[in-house]
Design a protein around this motif. Structure first.
Motif, PDB file in Angstrom:
ATOM      1  N   GLU A  61       0.697  -0.993  -0.178  1.00  0.00           N
ATOM      2  CA  GLU A  61      -0.111  -0.006   0.118  1.00  0.00           C
ATOM      3  C   GLU A  61       0.865   1.177   0.032  1.00  0.00           C
ATOM      4  O   GLU A  61       0.610   2.193  -0.479  1.00  0.00           O
ATOM      5  CB  GLU A  61      -0.907  -0.019   1.120  1.00  0.00           C
ATOM      6  N   SER A  62       1.943   1.063   0.882  1.00  0.00           N
ATOM      7  CA  SER A  62       2.843   2.617   0.889  1.00  0.00           C
ATOM      8  C   SER A  62       3.398   2.721  -0.515  1.00  0.00           C
ATOM      9  O   SER A  62       3.654   3.951  -0.795  1.00  0.00           O
ATOM     10  CB  SER A  62       3.997   2.116   1.946  1.00  0.00           C
ATOM     11  N   VAL A  63       4.027   1.475  -1.226  1.00  0.00           N
ATOM     12  CA  VAL A  63       4.468   1.695  -2.251  1.00  0.00           C
ATOM     13  C   VAL A  63       3.589   2.358  -3.596  1.00  0.00           C
ATOM     14  O   VAL A  63       3.682   3.162  -4.307  1.00  0.00           O
ATOM     15  CB  VAL A  63       5.229   0.568  -2.987  1.00  0.00           C
ATOM     16  N   CYS A  64       2.102   1.803  -3.513  1.00  0.00           N
ATOM     17  CA  CYS A  64       1.342   1.869  -4.335  1.00  0.00           C
ATOM     18  C   CYS A  64       1.003   3.388  -4.197  1.00  0.00           C
ATOM     19  O   CYS A  64       0.867   4.156  -5.215  1.00  0.00           O
ATOM     20  CB  CYS A  64      -0.026   1.330  -4.066  1.00  0.00           C
ATOM     21  N   ILE A  65       0.893   4.033  -3.023  1.00  0.00           N
ATOM     22  CA  ILE A  65       0.504   5.607  -2.627  1.00  0.00           C
ATOM     23  C   ILE A  65       1.747   6.400  -3.061  1.00  0.00           C
ATOM     24  O   ILE A  65       1.237   7.430  -3.721  1.00  0.00           O
ATOM     25  CB  ILE A  65       0.150   5.681  -1.063  1.00  0.00           C
ATOM     26  N   ASP A  66       2.934   5.892  -2.741  1.00  0.00           N
ATOM     27  CA  ASP A  66       4.160   6.868  -3.193  1.00  0.00           C
ATOM     28  C   ASP A  66       4.034   7.003  -4.824  1.00  0.00           C
ATOM     29  O   ASP A  66       4.184   7.977  -5.471  1.00  0.00           O
ATOM     30  CB  ASP A  66       5.446   5.958  -3.106  1.00  0.00           C
ATOM     31  N   ARG A  67       3.752   5.781  -5.567  1.00  0.00           N
ATOM     32  CA  ARG A  67       3.676   6.022  -6.883  1.00  0.00           C
ATOM     33  C   ARG A  67       2.509   6.742  -7.406  1.00  0.00           C
ATOM     34  O   ARG A  67       2.640   7.420  -8.324  1.00  0.00           O
ATOM     35  CB  ARG A  67       3.782   4.380  -7.593  1.00  0.00           C
ATOM     36  N   CYS A  68       1.307   6.277  -6.901  1.00  0.00           N
ATOM     37  CA  CYS A  68       0.238   7.209  -7.110  1.00  0.00           C
ATOM     38  C   CYS A  68       0.230   8.677  -7.068  1.00  0.00           C
ATOM     39  O   CYS A  68       0.106   9.525  -7.955  1.00  0.00           O
ATOM     40  CB  CYS A  68      -0.925   6.859  -6.523  1.00  0.00           C
ATOM     41  N   VAL A  69       0.936   9.210  -5.929  1.00  0.00           N
ATOM     42  CA  VAL A  69       1.278  10.569  -5.736  1.00  0.00           C
ATOM     43  C   VAL A  69       2.039  11.159  -6.805  1.00  0.00           C
ATOM     44  O   VAL A  69       1.960  12.287  -7.388  1.00  0.00           O
ATOM     45  CB  VAL A  69       1.501  11.001  -4.241  1.00  0.00           C
ATOM     46  N   ALA A  70       3.141  10.439  -6.986  1.00  0.00           N
ATOM     47  CA  ALA A  70       4.165  10.733  -8.089  1.00  0.00           C
ATOM     48  C   ALA A  70       3.419  10.974  -9.273  1.00  0.00           C
ATOM     49  O   ALA A  70       3.820  11.859 -10.173  1.00  0.00           O
ATOM     50  CB  ALA A  70       5.631   9.808  -8.066  1.00  0.00           C
ATOM     51  N   LYS A  71       2.768  10.110  -9.686  1.00  0.00           N
ATOM     52  CA  LYS A  71       1.922  10.133 -10.949  1.00  0.00           C
ATOM     53  C   LYS A  71       0.991  11.316 -11.079  1.00  0.00           C
ATOM     54  O   LYS A  71       0.973  12.086 -12.112  1.00  0.00           O
ATOM     55  CB  LYS A  71       1.309   8.752 -11.405  1.00  0.00           C
ATOM     56  N   PHE A  72       0.230  11.568 -10.257  1.00  0.00           N
ATOM     57  CA  PHE A  72      -0.530  12.686 -10.068  1.00  0.00           C
ATOM     58  C   PHE A  72       0.094  13.921 -10.295  1.00  0.00           C
ATOM     59  O   PHE A  72      -0.280  14.729 -10.987  1.00  0.00           O
ATOM     60  CB  PHE A  72      -1.242  12.713  -8.775  1.00  0.00           C
ATOM     61  N   PHE A  73       1.318  14.266  -9.631  1.00  0.00           N
ATOM     62  CA  PHE A  73       2.018  15.382  -9.665  1.00  0.00           C
ATOM     63  C   PHE A  73       2.742  15.485 -11.150  1.00  0.00           C
ATOM     64  O   PHE A  73       2.638  16.729 -11.650  1.00  0.00           O
ATOM     65  CB  PHE A  73       3.141  15.597  -8.594  1.00  0.00           C
ATOM     66  N   MET A  79       0.467  18.702 -17.724  1.00  0.00           N
ATOM     67  CA  MET A  79      -0.858  19.356 -18.059  1.00  0.00           C
ATOM     68  C   MET A  79      -0.728  20.926 -17.977  1.00  0.00           C
ATOM     69  O   MET A  79      -1.036  21.485 -18.919  1.00  0.00           O
ATOM     70  CB  MET A  79      -2.261  18.925 -17.173  1.00  0.00           C
ATOM     71  N   GLY A  80       0.091  21.233 -16.910  1.00  0.00           N
ATOM     72  CA  GLY A  80       0.381  22.578 -16.766  1.00  0.00           C
ATOM     73  C   GLY A  80       1.191  23.151 -17.808  1.00  0.00           C
ATOM     74  O   GLY A  80       0.964  24.439 -18.556  1.00  0.00           O
ATOM     75  N   GLU A  81       2.360  22.322 -18.426  1.00  0.00           N
ATOM     76  CA  GLU A  81       3.106  22.698 -19.479  1.00  0.00           C
ATOM     77  C   GLU A  81       2.259  22.817 -20.693  1.00  0.00           C
ATOM     78  O   GLU A  81       2.612  23.685 -21.675  1.00  0.00           O
ATOM     79  CB  GLU A  81       4.236  21.849 -19.408  1.00  0.00           C
ATOM     80  N   LYS A  82       1.479  21.860 -20.850  1.00  0.00           N
ATOM     81  CA  LYS A  82       0.472  21.862 -22.241  1.00  0.00           C
ATOM     82  C   LYS A  82      -0.187  23.004 -22.278  1.00  0.00           C
ATOM     83  O   LYS A  82      -0.386  23.377 -23.321  1.00  0.00           O
ATOM     84  CB  LYS A  82      -0.257  20.594 -22.285  1.00  0.00           C
ATOM     85  N   LEU A  83      -0.965  23.314 -21.202  1.00  0.00           N
ATOM     86  CA  LEU A  83      -1.700  24.623 -21.088  1.00  0.00           C
ATOM     87  C   LEU A  83      -0.928  25.894 -21.321  1.00  0.00           C
ATOM     88  O   LEU A  83      -1.503  26.780 -22.154  1.00  0.00           O
ATOM     89  CB  LEU A  83      -2.613  24.573 -19.858  1.00  0.00           C
ATOM     90  N   GLN A  84       0.318  25.822 -20.897  1.00  0.00           N
ATOM     91  CA  GLN A  84       1.064  27.139 -21.018  1.00  0.00           C
ATOM     92  C   GLN A  84       1.496  27.263 -22.394  1.00  0.00           C
ATOM     93  O   GLN A  84       1.548  28.275 -23.225  1.00  0.00           O
ATOM     94  CB  GLN A  84       2.606  26.909 -20.204  1.00  0.00           C
ATOM     95  N   THR A  85       1.738  26.150 -23.423  1.00  0.00           N
ATOM     96  CA  THR A  85       2.293  26.180 -24.614  1.00  0.00           C
ATOM     97  C   THR A  85       1.091  26.330 -25.465  1.00  0.00           C
ATOM     98  O   THR A  85       1.149  27.161 -26.433  1.00  0.00           O
ATOM     99  CB  THR A  85       2.643  24.704 -24.973  1.00  0.00           C
ATOM    100  N   MET A  86      -0.243  25.931 -24.987  1.00  0.00           N
ATOM    101  CA  MET A  86      -1.311  26.421 -25.848  1.00  0.00           C
ATOM    102  C   MET A  86      -1.771  27.667 -25.616  1.00  0.00           C
ATOM    103  O   MET A  86      -2.160  28.310 -26.403  1.00  0.00           O
ATOM    104  CB  MET A  86      -2.593  25.387 -25.345  1.00  0.00           C
ATOM    105  N   GLY A  87      -1.544  28.309 -24.377  1.00  0.00           N
ATOM    106  CA  GLY A  87      -1.883  29.632 -24.189  1.00  0.00           C
ATOM    107  C   GLY A  87      -0.823  30.512 -24.975  1.00  0.00           C
ATOM    108  O   GLY A  87      -1.064  31.521 -25.595  1.00  0.00           O
ATOM    109  N   ALA A  88       0.462  30.261 -25.101  1.00  0.00           N
ATOM    110  CA  ALA A  88       1.615  31.049 -25.821  1.00  0.00           C
ATOM    111  C   ALA A  88       1.119  31.079 -27.133  1.00  0.00           C
ATOM    112  O   ALA A  88       1.397  32.124 -27.965  1.00  0.00           O
ATOM    113  CB  ALA A  88       2.867  30.536 -25.412  1.00  0.00           C
ATOM    114  N   ALA A  89       0.728  29.799 -27.736  1.00  0.00           N
ATOM    115  CA  ALA A  89       0.583  29.677 -29.045  1.00  0.00           C
ATOM    116  C   ALA A  89      -1.014  30.656 -29.442  1.00  0.00           C
ATOM    117  O   ALA A  89      -1.052  31.200 -30.502  1.00  0.00           O
ATOM    118  CB  ALA A  89       0.109  28.461 -29.543  1.00  0.00           C
ATOM    119  N   ALA A  90      -1.892  30.640 -28.683  1.00  0.00           N
ATOM    120  CA  ALA A  90      -2.846  31.272 -28.994  1.00  0.00           C
ATOM    121  C   ALA A  90      -2.827  32.758 -28.657  1.00  0.00           C
ATOM    122  O   ALA A  90      -3.583  33.796 -29.212  1.00  0.00           O
ATOM    123  CB  ALA A  90      -4.062  31.012 -27.991  1.00  0.00           C
ATOM    124  N   GLY A  91      -1.661  33.029 -27.819  1.00  0.00           N
ATOM    125  CA  GLY A  91      -1.582  34.900 -27.795  1.00  0.00           C
ATOM    126  C   GLY A  91      -0.523  35.422 -28.308  1.00  0.00           C
ATOM    127  O   GLY A  91      -0.093  35.241 -29.442  1.00  0.00           O
TER     128      GLY A  91
END
Length: 91
Positions: A61-73, A79-91
């Motif tokens: 469970e501990s290993v799963c949680i560590d991996r889950c949180v890492a994948k979430f971040f 997603m943030g990088e993609k949104l920044q790229t899309m925002g720069a392309a639109a602007g």
């Protein structure tokens, strides 16, 4: 420094408390709380057995949680990088 790494806030630039700054701080706390709650909900349902057999997390469970949180971040970062790229392309 803010919770989200938006940079340090120097005491000299702090100035008087304004309603805009208070509102920004409230929004930041709400954002951090929302991210935390989504991580807990998602990783709990994926990693922890619904029948609590022990008061402590198992190694699996501990290993799963560590991996889950890492994948979430990592997903949030991408997603943030993609949104920044899309925002720069639109602007």
């Amino acid at each position: 420094m803010s919770f989200l790494g938006r940079g340090p806030v120097a005491p000299s630039s702090a100035g008087p408390l304004s309603s805009e700054r208070v509102e920004a701080a409230i929004q930041e706390v709400e954002l951090v709380t929302d991210v935390f709650n989504r991580i807990v909900s998602s990783c709990h349902s994926k990693c922890i057995n619904q029948r609590y057999l022990d008061g402590e997390l198992s190694k699996g469970e501990s290993v799963c949680i560590d991996r889950c949180v890492a994948k979430f971040f990592e997903a949030n970062k991408r997603m943030g990088e993609k949104l920044q790229t899309m925002g720069a392309a639109a602007g």
